[in-house]
Design a protein around this motif. Sequence first.
Motif, mmCIF file in Angstrom:
data_model
loop_
_atom_site.group_PDB
_atom_site.id
_atom_site.type_symbol
_atom_site.label_atom_id
_atom_site.label_comp_id
_atom_site.label_asym_id
_atom_site.label_seq_id
_atom_site.Cartn_x
_atom_site.Cartn_y
_atom_site.Cartn_z
ATOM 1 N N MET A 1 22.775 63.378 9.723
ATOM 2 C CA MET A 1 22.895 63.621 8.302
ATOM 3 C C MET A 1 24.099 64.511 8.032
ATOM 4 O O MET A 1 24.033 65.470 7.298
ATOM 5 C CB MET A 1 21.631 64.278 7.765
ATOM 6 N N GLU A 2 25.169 64.168 8.633
ATOM 7 C CA GLU A 2 26.379 64.947 8.479
ATOM 8 C C GLU A 2 26.866 64.886 7.033
ATOM 9 O O GLU A 2 26.836 63.841 6.398
ATOM 10 C CB GLU A 2 27.451 64.377 9.412
ATOM 11 N N GLY A 3 27.276 66.060 6.513
ATOM 12 C CA GLY A 3 27.784 66.111 5.153
ATOM 13 C C GLY A 3 26.690 66.264 4.108
ATOM 14 O O GLY A 3 26.980 66.424 2.941
ATOM 15 N N HIS A 4 25.440 66.195 4.519
ATOM 16 C CA HIS A 4 24.331 66.328 3.567
ATOM 17 C C HIS A 4 23.841 67.768 3.576
ATOM 18 O O HIS A 4 23.486 68.289 4.626
ATOM 19 C CB HIS A 4 23.196 65.369 3.956
ATOM 20 N N ASP A 5 23.842 68.410 2.446
ATOM 21 C CA ASP A 5 23.412 69.809 2.348
ATOM 22 C C ASP A 5 21.914 69.847 2.096
ATOM 23 O O ASP A 5 21.449 69.546 1.002
ATOM 24 C CB ASP A 5 24.171 70.525 1.225
ATOM 25 N N MET A 6 21.134 70.200 3.132
ATOM 26 C CA MET A 6 19.673 70.230 3.022
ATOM 27 C C MET A 6 19.186 71.462 2.255
ATOM 28 O O MET A 6 18.056 71.530 1.851
ATOM 29 C CB MET A 6 19.036 70.223 4.423
ATOM 30 N N GLY A 7 20.043 72.479 2.055
ATOM 31 C CA GLY A 7 19.615 73.712 1.419
ATOM 32 C C GLY A 7 19.561 73.631 -0.096
ATOM 33 O O GLY A 7 18.960 74.471 -0.745
ATOM 34 N N LYS A 8 20.176 72.660 -0.704
ATOM 35 C CA LYS A 8 20.214 72.576 -2.164
ATOM 36 C C LYS A 8 19.383 71.390 -2.645
ATOM 37 O O LYS A 8 19.559 70.270 -2.210
ATOM 38 C CB LYS A 8 21.648 72.419 -2.659
ATOM 39 N N ARG A 9 18.485 71.693 -3.568
ATOM 40 C CA ARG A 9 17.699 70.631 -4.192
ATOM 41 C C ARG A 9 18.177 70.469 -5.618
ATOM 42 O O ARG A 9 18.541 71.436 -6.268
ATOM 43 C CB ARG A 9 16.218 71.010 -4.199
ATOM 44 N N ARG A 10 18.139 69.273 -6.089
ATOM 45 C CA ARG A 10 18.512 69.026 -7.473
ATOM 46 C C ARG A 10 17.342 69.420 -8.365
ATOM 47 O O ARG A 10 16.226 68.947 -8.179
ATOM 48 C CB ARG A 10 18.861 67.556 -7.662
ATOM 49 N N VAL A 11 17.590 70.296 -9.295
ATOM 50 C CA VAL A 11 16.555 70.734 -10.229
ATOM 51 C C VAL A 11 16.939 70.242 -11.616
ATOM 52 O O VAL A 11 18.081 70.371 -12.044
ATOM 53 C CB VAL A 11 16.436 72.280 -10.226
ATOM 54 N N THR A 12 15.979 69.676 -12.319
ATOM 55 C CA THR A 12 16.216 69.189 -13.669
ATOM 56 C C THR A 12 16.577 70.368 -14.565
ATOM 57 O O THR A 12 15.914 71.404 -14.516
ATOM 58 C CB THR A 12 14.948 68.500 -14.211
ATOM 59 N N PRO A 13 17.622 70.256 -15.370
ATOM 60 C CA PRO A 13 17.982 71.356 -16.278
ATOM 61 C C PRO A 13 16.790 71.762 -17.151
ATOM 62 O O PRO A 13 16.020 70.922 -17.620
ATOM 63 C CB PRO A 13 19.110 70.765 -17.130
ATOM 64 N N GLY A 14 16.630 73.065 -17.344
ATOM 65 C CA GLY A 14 15.526 73.574 -18.161
ATOM 66 C C GLY A 14 14.222 73.710 -17.391
ATOM 67 O O GLY A 14 13.178 73.983 -17.972
ATOM 68 N N THR A 15 14.255 73.519 -16.070
ATOM 69 C CA THR A 15 13.048 73.650 -15.252
ATOM 70 C C THR A 15 13.335 74.592 -14.088
ATOM 71 O O THR A 15 14.481 74.941 -13.836
ATOM 72 C CB THR A 15 12.583 72.294 -14.681
ATOM 73 N N SER A 16 12.290 75.002 -13.422
ATOM 74 C CA SER A 16 12.437 75.801 -12.207
ATOM 75 C C SER A 16 11.346 75.394 -11.236
ATOM 76 O O SER A 16 10.342 74.786 -11.623
ATOM 77 C CB SER A 16 12.377 77.296 -12.511
ATOM 78 N N GLN A 17 11.552 75.735 -9.981
ATOM 79 C CA GLN A 17 10.605 75.372 -8.932
ATOM 80 C C GLN A 17 9.427 76.330 -8.932
ATOM 81 O O GLN A 17 9.570 77.520 -9.188
ATOM 82 C CB GLN A 17 11.287 75.427 -7.567
ATOM 83 N N LEU A 18 8.247 75.822 -8.618
ATOM 84 C CA LEU A 18 7.037 76.615 -8.455
ATOM 85 C C LEU A 18 6.369 76.130 -7.179
ATOM 86 O O LEU A 18 5.823 75.031 -7.129
ATOM 87 C CB LEU A 18 6.090 76.446 -9.651
#
Length: 103
Positions: A1-18
Amino acid sequence: MEGHDMGKRRVTPGTSQLNLEIETGLRERLRAFTEERGEKVRHVVEAALRRHMDNPPPPPKPPELPPLPPVTASGSAPAMPGMGETAARAGGAETAKKKGKGK
């Protein structure tokens, strides 16, 4: 998975992770509930949280504390009548005389 950043998830604008842990049985009920109704887990959880916060149950009562141990006289100064143990701990009349306030 070269070039793939596993540390960043796409978050929908106006939301946060729980991220949290819940009882396995409750999680299974939630999964079955959402599948049966064709709803998303996110929407069911958001609705439940809003409903709970808009109509909260009474706050939990604090636990009862054990009774305090009895207060014992410590030191040689006798307590002043009507002053209880506070005067004896503070030095009572003897302290007042040393400060020039007593006779």
